[in-house]
Motif scaffolding. Structure first.
Motif, PDB file in Angstrom:
ATOM      1  N   VAL A  58       2.962  -4.431  11.518  1.00 53.95           N
ATOM      2  CA  VAL A  58       3.185  -5.539  10.582  1.00 53.95           C
ATOM      3  C   VAL A  58       1.841  -5.932   9.990  1.00 53.95           C
ATOM      4  CG1 VAL A  58       5.234  -6.443  11.762  1.00 53.95           C
ATOM      5  CG2 VAL A  58       2.991  -7.333  12.352  1.00 53.95           C
ATOM      6  N   ASP A  59       1.877  -6.658   8.873  1.00 47.96           N
ATOM      7  CA  ASP A  59       0.636  -7.105   8.232  1.00 47.96           C
ATOM      8  C   ASP A  59      -0.009  -8.281   8.941  1.00 47.96           C
ATOM      9  OD1 ASP A  59       0.684  -5.164   6.260  1.00 47.96           O
ATOM     10  OD2 ASP A  59       1.879  -6.389   4.909  1.00 47.96           O
ATOM     11  N   GLY A  60       0.807  -9.122   9.564  1.00 46.47           N
ATOM     12  CA  GLY A  60       0.277 -10.290  10.241  1.00 46.47           C
ATOM     13  C   GLY A  60       1.385 -11.165  10.801  1.00 46.47           C
ATOM     14  N   PRO A  61       1.044 -12.325  11.341  1.00 42.71           N
ATOM     15  CA  PRO A  61       2.023 -13.201  11.989  1.00 42.71           C
ATOM     16  C   PRO A  61       3.106 -13.749  11.063  1.00 42.71           C
ATOM     17  CG  PRO A  61      -0.213 -13.870  12.551  1.00 42.71           C
ATOM     18  CD  PRO A  61      -0.318 -12.817  11.508  1.00 42.71           C
ATOM     19  N   THR A  62       2.892 -13.724   9.756  1.00 40.83           N
ATOM     20  CA  THR A  62       3.887 -14.249   8.823  1.00 40.83           C
ATOM     21  C   THR A  62       4.746 -13.158   8.186  1.00 40.83           C
ATOM     22  OG1 THR A  62       2.285 -14.196   7.020  1.00 40.83           O
ATOM     23  CG2 THR A  62       2.459 -16.258   8.280  1.00 40.83           C
ATOM     24  N   SER A  63       4.617 -11.927   8.638  1.00 37.74           N
ATOM     25  CA  SER A  63       5.371 -10.809   8.059  1.00 37.74           C
ATOM     26  C   SER A  63       6.861 -10.950   8.307  1.00 37.74           C
ATOM     27  CB  SER A  63       4.895  -9.481   8.658  1.00 37.74           C
ATOM     28  OG  SER A  63       3.566  -9.231   8.308  1.00 37.74           O
ATOM     29  N   THR A  64       7.645 -10.409   7.380  1.00 39.01           N
ATOM     30  CA  THR A  64       9.095 -10.377   7.537  1.00 39.01           C
ATOM     31  C   THR A  64       9.607  -8.951   7.681  1.00 39.01           C
ATOM     32  OG1 THR A  64       9.394 -10.349   5.137  1.00 39.01           O
ATOM     33  CG2 THR A  64       9.432 -12.513   6.237  1.00 39.01           C
ATOM     34  N   THR A  65       8.723  -7.977   7.500  1.00 39.08           N
ATOM     35  CA  THR A  65       9.102  -6.567   7.586  1.00 39.08           C
ATOM     36  C   THR A  65       8.118  -5.815   8.467  1.00 39.08           C
ATOM     37  OG1 THR A  65       9.982  -6.669   5.343  1.00 39.08           O
ATOM     38  CG2 THR A  65       9.581  -4.488   6.243  1.00 39.08           C
ATOM     39  N   ALA A  66       8.647  -4.965   9.336  1.00 35.94           N
ATOM     40  CA  ALA A  66       7.830  -4.077  10.167  1.00 35.94           C
ATOM     41  C   ALA A  66       8.016  -2.649   9.669  1.00 35.94           C
ATOM     42  CB  ALA A  66       8.253  -4.187  11.630  1.00 35.94           C
ATOM     43  N   VAL A  67       7.008  -1.816   9.844  1.00 33.63           N
ATOM     44  CA  VAL A  67       7.038  -0.434   9.397  1.00 33.63           C
ATOM     45  C   VAL A  67       6.862   0.467  10.616  1.00 33.63           C
ATOM     46  CG1 VAL A  67       5.927   1.274   7.922  1.00 33.63           C
ATOM     47  CG2 VAL A  67       6.050  -1.094   7.186  1.00 33.63           C
ATOM     48  N   GLU A  68       7.675   1.506  10.699  1.00 31.97           N
ATOM     49  CA  GLU A  68       7.599   2.431  11.826  1.00 31.97           C
ATOM     50  C   GLU A  68       6.283   3.204  11.784  1.00 31.97           C
ATOM     51  OE1 GLU A  68      10.711   5.437  14.046  1.00 31.97           O
ATOM     52  OE2 GLU A  68      10.982   4.964  11.945  1.00 31.97           O
ATOM     53  N   LYS A  69       5.735   3.524  12.949  1.00 24.37           N
ATOM     54  CA  LYS A  69       4.442   4.197  13.044  1.00 24.37           C
ATOM     55  C   LYS A  69       4.483   5.672  12.662  1.00 24.37           C
ATOM     56  CE  LYS A  69       2.026   1.547  16.561  1.00 24.37           C
ATOM     57  NZ  LYS A  69       1.426   1.582  17.882  1.00 24.37           N
ATOM     58  N   ASP A  70       5.638   6.265  12.550  1.00 30.01           N
ATOM     59  CA  ASP A  70       5.762   7.701  12.317  1.00 30.01           C
ATOM     60  C   ASP A  70       5.251   8.065  10.930  1.00 30.01           C
ATOM     61  OD1 ASP A  70       6.415  10.341  12.420  1.00 30.01           O
ATOM     62  OD2 ASP A  70       8.573  10.038  12.178  1.00 30.01           O
ATOM     63  N   ASN A  71       4.120   8.761  10.858  1.00 30.58           N
ATOM     64  CA  ASN A  71       3.554   9.179   9.581  1.00 30.58           C
ATOM     65  C   ASN A  71       4.334  10.319   8.952  1.00 30.58           C
ATOM     66  OD1 ASN A  71       1.539   7.287   9.829  1.00 30.58           O
ATOM     67  ND2 ASN A  71       0.122   8.702  10.788  1.00 30.58           N
ATOM     68  N   GLY A  72       5.101  11.038   9.730  1.00 32.80           N
ATOM     69  CA  GLY A  72       5.882  12.152   9.214  1.00 32.80           C
ATOM     70  C   GLY A  72       6.954  11.724   8.236  1.00 32.80           C
ATOM     71  N   VAL A  73       7.296  10.445   8.234  1.00 33.21           N
ATOM     72  CA  VAL A  73       8.312   9.930   7.319  1.00 33.21           C
ATOM     73  C   VAL A  73       7.875  10.133   5.876  1.00 33.21           C
ATOM     74  CG1 VAL A  73       9.467   7.823   6.554  1.00 33.21           C
ATOM     75  CG2 VAL A  73       9.175   8.259   8.984  1.00 33.21           C
ATOM     76  N   TRP A  74       6.594   9.993   5.598  1.00 32.71           N
ATOM     77  CA  TRP A  74       6.084  10.104   4.235  1.00 32.71           C
ATOM     78  C   TRP A  74       5.498  11.474   3.919  1.00 32.71           C
ATOM     79  CZ3 TRP A  74       7.863   6.452   1.422  1.00 32.71           C
ATOM     80  CH2 TRP A  74       8.139   5.234   1.992  1.00 32.71           C
ATOM     81  N   LEU A  75       5.535  12.407   4.859  1.00 27.74           N
ATOM     82  CA  LEU A  75       4.914  13.707   4.645  1.00 27.74           C
ATOM     83  C   LEU A  75       5.592  14.493   3.524  1.00 27.74           C
ATOM     84  CD1 LEU A  75       2.738  15.620   5.609  1.00 27.74           C
ATOM     85  CD2 LEU A  75       4.338  16.518   7.277  1.00 27.74           C
ATOM     86  N   LEU A  76       6.898  14.619   3.532  1.00 30.70           N
ATOM     87  CA  LEU A  76       7.602  15.389   2.500  1.00 30.70           C
ATOM     88  C   LEU A  76       7.488  14.742   1.118  1.00 30.70           C
ATOM     89  CD1 LEU A  76       9.333  17.807   1.764  1.00 30.70           C
ATOM     90  CD2 LEU A  76      11.344  16.465   2.366  1.00 30.70           C
ATOM     91  N   PRO A  77       7.786  13.447   0.953  1.00 36.54           N
ATOM     92  CA  PRO A  77       7.628  12.865  -0.385  1.00 36.54           C
ATOM     93  C   PRO A  77       6.181  12.878  -0.875  1.00 36.54           C
ATOM     94  CG  PRO A  77       8.891  11.392   1.025  1.00 36.54           C
ATOM     95  CD  PRO A  77       8.385  12.494   1.884  1.00 36.54           C
ATOM     96  N   GLY A  78       5.231  12.630   0.016  1.00 33.92           N
ATOM     97  CA  GLY A  78       3.825  12.648  -0.380  1.00 33.92           C
ATOM     98  C   GLY A  78       3.360  14.031  -0.777  1.00 33.92           C
ATOM     99  N   GLY A  79       3.768  15.043  -0.018  1.00 38.25           N
ATOM    100  CA  GLY A  79       3.416  16.432  -0.338  1.00 38.25           C
ATOM    101  C   GLY A  79       4.024  16.881  -1.651  1.00 38.25           C
ATOM    102  N   THR A  80       5.274  16.493  -1.894  1.00 40.79           N
ATOM    103  CA  THR A  80       5.941  16.849  -3.144  1.00 40.79           C
ATOM    104  C   THR A  80       5.233  16.215  -4.332  1.00 40.79           C
ATOM    105  OG1 THR A  80       8.061  17.000  -1.985  1.00 40.79           O
ATOM    106  CG2 THR A  80       8.144  16.782  -4.379  1.00 40.79           C
ATOM    107  N   GLY A  81       4.853  14.960  -4.200  1.00 43.48           N
ATOM    108  CA  GLY A  81       4.127  14.284  -5.278  1.00 43.48           C
ATOM    109  C   GLY A  81       2.786  14.931  -5.560  1.00 43.48           C
ATOM    110  N   LEU A  82       2.101  15.342  -4.508  1.00 44.22           N
ATOM    111  CA  LEU A  82       0.804  15.988  -4.672  1.00 44.22           C
ATOM    112  C   LEU A  82       0.946  17.333  -5.387  1.00 44.22           C
ATOM    113  CD1 LEU A  82      -2.212  15.827  -4.106  1.00 44.22           C
ATOM    114  CD2 LEU A  82      -1.781  16.907  -1.902  1.00 44.22           C
ATOM    115  N   VAL A  83       1.955  18.118  -5.021  1.00 44.38           N
ATOM    116  CA  VAL A  83       2.194  19.416  -5.673  1.00 44.38           C
ATOM    117  C   VAL A  83       2.510  19.208  -7.155  1.00 44.38           C
ATOM    118  CG1 VAL A  83       3.794  21.368  -5.783  1.00 44.38           C
ATOM    119  CG2 VAL A  83       2.855  20.659  -3.588  1.00 44.38           C
ATOM    120  N   CYS A  84       3.347  18.222  -7.478  1.00 42.97           N
ATOM    121  CA  CYS A  84       3.680  17.941  -8.890  1.00 42.97           C
ATOM    122  C   CYS A  84       2.441  17.518  -9.668  1.00 42.97           C
ATOM    123  CB  CYS A  84       4.757  16.858  -8.968  1.00 42.97           C
ATOM    124  SG  CYS A  84       6.367  17.406  -8.387  1.00 42.97           S
ATOM    125  N   LEU A  85       1.605  16.697  -9.069  1.00 46.41           N
ATOM    126  CA  LEU A  85       0.377  16.262  -9.723  1.00 46.41           C
ATOM    127  C   LEU A  85      -0.548  17.448  -9.999  1.00 46.41           C
ATOM    128  CD1 LEU A  85      -1.371  13.845 -10.656  1.00 46.41           C
ATOM    129  CD2 LEU A  85      -2.349  13.842  -8.364  1.00 46.41           C
TER     130      LEU A  85
END
Length: 108
Positions: A58-85
């Motif tokens: 989370v960003d801090g004590p006032t956050s309303t959203t938590a993000v999962e620690k798994d970096n693999g979640v963004w691997l495919l979309p990030g890699g695809t964006g990089l290839v297109c760029l």
């Protein structure tokens, strides 16, 4: 800040493609026990209901959203964006470097 998310309220996230998941709301406690957030939602869907605490950020004590620690979640979309760029940059480079003679049509 790193911590643990404990699921309390669960709902099925229906999908047109048949890949249903679980949306979760619950509480978050920082790993160093500096603070606790009673109402937070996780910005992901789970394949099955988590019965144990899930490592999240989370960003801090006032956050309303938590993000999962798994970096693999963004691997495919990030890699695809990089290839297109890179493909776009290569095409622009090729168009700029093309000799002018190649653009003129040969007489018939």
């Amino acid at each position: 800040m790193a911590g643990q998310f404990r699921a309390e309220r669960c709902e099925v996230s229906g999908s047109r493609h048949g890949d249903d998941g679980w949306l979760r709301n619950g509480s978050f406690e920082a790993d160093d026990h500096a603070f606790r957030i009673d109402r937070v939602e996780v910005d992901t869907t789970f394949d099955k209901q988590p019965t144990e605490p899930v490592a999240t950020f989370v960003d801090g004590p006032t956050s309303t959203t938590a993000v999962e620690k798994d970096n693999g979640v963004w691997l495919l979309p990030g890699g695809t964006g990089l290839v297109c760029l890179l493909a776009g940059a290569w095409n622009i480079r090729s168009a700029v470097k093309r000799p002018r003679e190649a653009l003129v049509a040969a007489p018939a």
